[in-house]
Design a protein around this motif. Sequence first.
Motif, short mmCIF file in Angstrom:
data_model
loop_
_atom_site.label_atom_id
_atom_site.label_comp_id
_atom_site.label_asym_id
_atom_site.label_seq_id
_atom_site.Cartn_x
_atom_site.Cartn_y
_atom_site.Cartn_z
N VAL A 42 0.82 -1.22 0.00
CA VAL A 42 0.00 0.00 0.00
C VAL A 42 0.86 1.27 0.00
CG1 VAL A 42 -1.79 1.28 1.24
CG2 VAL A 42 -1.88 -1.22 1.17
N PHE A 43 1.86 1.31 0.87
CA PHE A 43 2.75 2.47 1.01
C PHE A 43 4.20 1.99 0.95
CE2 PHE A 43 -0.94 3.54 3.83
CZ PHE A 43 -1.48 4.55 3.06
N PRO A 44 4.73 1.56 -0.20
CA PRO A 44 6.08 0.99 -0.25
C PRO A 44 7.16 1.93 0.29
CG PRO A 44 5.20 1.35 -2.47
CD PRO A 44 4.11 1.65 -1.51
N GLU A 45 6.96 3.23 0.16
CA GLU A 45 7.95 4.19 0.64
C GLU A 45 7.96 4.28 2.17
OE1 GLU A 45 4.07 6.24 0.41
OE2 GLU A 45 5.11 4.86 -0.92
N GLU A 46 6.99 3.66 2.81
CA GLU A 46 6.87 3.74 4.27
C GLU A 46 7.46 2.56 5.02
OE1 GLU A 46 5.73 6.31 6.22
OE2 GLU A 46 5.82 7.33 4.31
N VAL A 47 7.91 1.51 4.32
CA VAL A 47 8.38 0.31 5.01
C VAL A 47 9.54 0.63 5.94
CG1 VAL A 47 9.41 -1.98 4.73
CG2 VAL A 47 7.54 -1.26 3.24
N GLU A 48 10.52 1.38 5.46
CA GLU A 48 11.68 1.69 6.30
C GLU A 48 11.26 2.54 7.50
OE1 GLU A 48 16.30 3.11 6.18
OE2 GLU A 48 15.04 3.66 4.48
N SER A 49 10.44 3.55 7.28
CA SER A 49 9.98 4.38 8.40
C SER A 49 9.20 3.55 9.41
CB SER A 49 9.09 5.52 7.89
OG SER A 49 9.83 6.38 7.07
N TYR A 50 8.35 2.67 8.91
CA TYR A 50 7.55 1.81 9.78
C TYR A 50 8.46 0.95 10.66
CZ TYR A 50 4.46 -2.02 11.15
OH TYR A 50 3.77 -2.98 11.86
N LEU A 51 9.46 0.31 10.06
CA LEU A 51 10.37 -0.55 10.82
C LEU A 51 11.23 0.28 11.79
CD1 LEU A 51 11.45 -3.09 8.07
CD2 LEU A 51 9.93 -3.52 10.03
N ASN A 52 11.67 1.46 11.36
CA ASN A 52 12.45 2.33 12.24
C ASN A 52 11.65 2.69 13.49
OD1 ASN A 52 14.58 2.42 10.43
ND2 ASN A 52 14.14 4.47 9.70
N VAL A 53 10.41 3.10 13.29
CA VAL A 53 9.57 3.51 14.41
C VAL A 53 9.26 2.32 15.31
CG1 VAL A 53 7.26 4.37 15.01
CG2 VAL A 53 8.60 5.52 13.26
N LYS A 54 8.93 1.16 14.71
CA LYS A 54 8.65 -0.03 15.52
C LYS A 54 9.86 -0.42 16.35
CE LYS A 54 6.06 -3.45 14.78
NZ LYS A 54 5.07 -3.37 15.81
N ALA A 55 11.06 -0.37 15.78
CA ALA A 55 12.27 -0.73 16.51
C ALA A 55 12.50 0.23 17.68
CB ALA A 55 13.48 -0.72 15.58
N ALA A 56 12.36 1.52 17.41
CA ALA A 56 12.57 2.52 18.47
C ALA A 56 11.55 2.35 19.59
CB ALA A 56 12.49 3.93 17.88
N LEU A 57 10.30 2.08 19.24
CA LEU A 57 9.26 1.89 20.25
C LEU A 57 9.46 0.60 21.04
CD1 LEU A 57 5.97 2.99 18.45
CD2 LEU A 57 6.99 4.03 20.47
N GLU A 58 9.76 -0.48 20.35
CA GLU A 58 9.88 -1.78 21.00
C GLU A 58 11.10 -1.89 21.90
OE1 GLU A 58 9.66 -4.58 17.75
OE2 GLU A 58 7.54 -4.13 17.40
N THR A 59 12.11 -1.08 21.65
CA THR A 59 13.36 -1.20 22.42
C THR A 59 13.69 0.02 23.25
OG1 THR A 59 14.72 -0.31 20.64
CG2 THR A 59 14.34 -2.70 20.64
N ASN A 60 12.94 1.11 23.09
CA ASN A 60 13.23 2.37 23.77
C ASN A 60 14.64 2.87 23.46
OD1 ASN A 60 10.71 2.62 25.12
ND2 ASN A 60 11.39 1.04 26.55
N LEU A 61 15.09 2.65 22.24
CA LEU A 61 16.43 3.07 21.83
C LEU A 61 16.57 4.59 21.89
CD1 LEU A 61 19.20 2.32 20.49
CD2 LEU A 61 18.10 2.83 18.32
N LYS A 62 17.65 5.03 22.48
CA LYS A 62 18.01 6.45 22.49
C LYS A 62 19.07 6.63 21.42
CE LYS A 62 15.54 7.22 26.21
NZ LYS A 62 14.22 6.74 25.93
N VAL A 63 18.66 7.08 20.25
CA VAL A 63 19.54 7.16 19.08
C VAL A 63 20.76 8.03 19.37
CG1 VAL A 63 19.68 7.80 16.65
CG2 VAL A 63 17.60 6.79 17.54
N ASP A 64 20.60 9.07 20.17
CA ASP A 64 21.72 9.96 20.45
C ASP A 64 22.76 9.32 21.38
OD1 ASP A 64 19.89 10.01 22.56
OD2 ASP A 64 20.35 12.09 23.08
N ARG A 65 22.47 8.13 21.89
CA ARG A 65 23.42 7.45 22.78
C ARG A 65 24.09 6.24 22.13
NH1 ARG A 65 19.54 7.83 27.89
NH2 ARG A 65 19.80 10.05 28.27
#
Length: 167
Positions: A42-65
């Motif tokens: 449906v939104f092929p351009e969104e797959v990477e954003s979707y996975l990025n957001v899911k990973a950050a939410l599921e792990t509470n990753l602090k990207v700046d660290r």
Amino acid sequence: MHTLEQEKEQSPLEYIEQLDRRMGWKDTDLTLYERVHAVQSVFPEEVESYLNVKAALETNLKVDRVDEPLMYIHGKGFEFQQFGIANSHDFNDETLVAYTLALPNQPLISGHFDPEKTVHPLHDLEKNNRLEKPTLEALEEHWHNTLLEDEKSLFSKRSAPLIERHL
């Protein structure tokens, strides 16, 4: 009406909730494989954003660290791990491997692949020209160093009983 581009400015949770609504996923229990393929259709351009957001939410990753390459393998039940460890998982029994890579001072990079066509995330990143050559080489070095450490550890565990018997 908001576009997905505008929704990316929302919090990660709001982004996921909005995408879930747009995809009609409310109260559905889909596998990661089904979700990724649905977003891709449906939104092929969104797959990477979707996975990025899911990973950050599921792990509470602090990207700046992030101070070394880390990788999250979606659906495995692990947090972000050192790149070399995560890239060494056995992916043969999977129908889809989705991963998110965190590099120091860079935005998250996500992708997915079919293990029948691609061996591991590093192979996928290289095959699809997702990273510049120096970054790929550095990741490969991280992975090889991890493999070497595993071999050394395995060797020392095997040789320890032999040494004890001779003492």
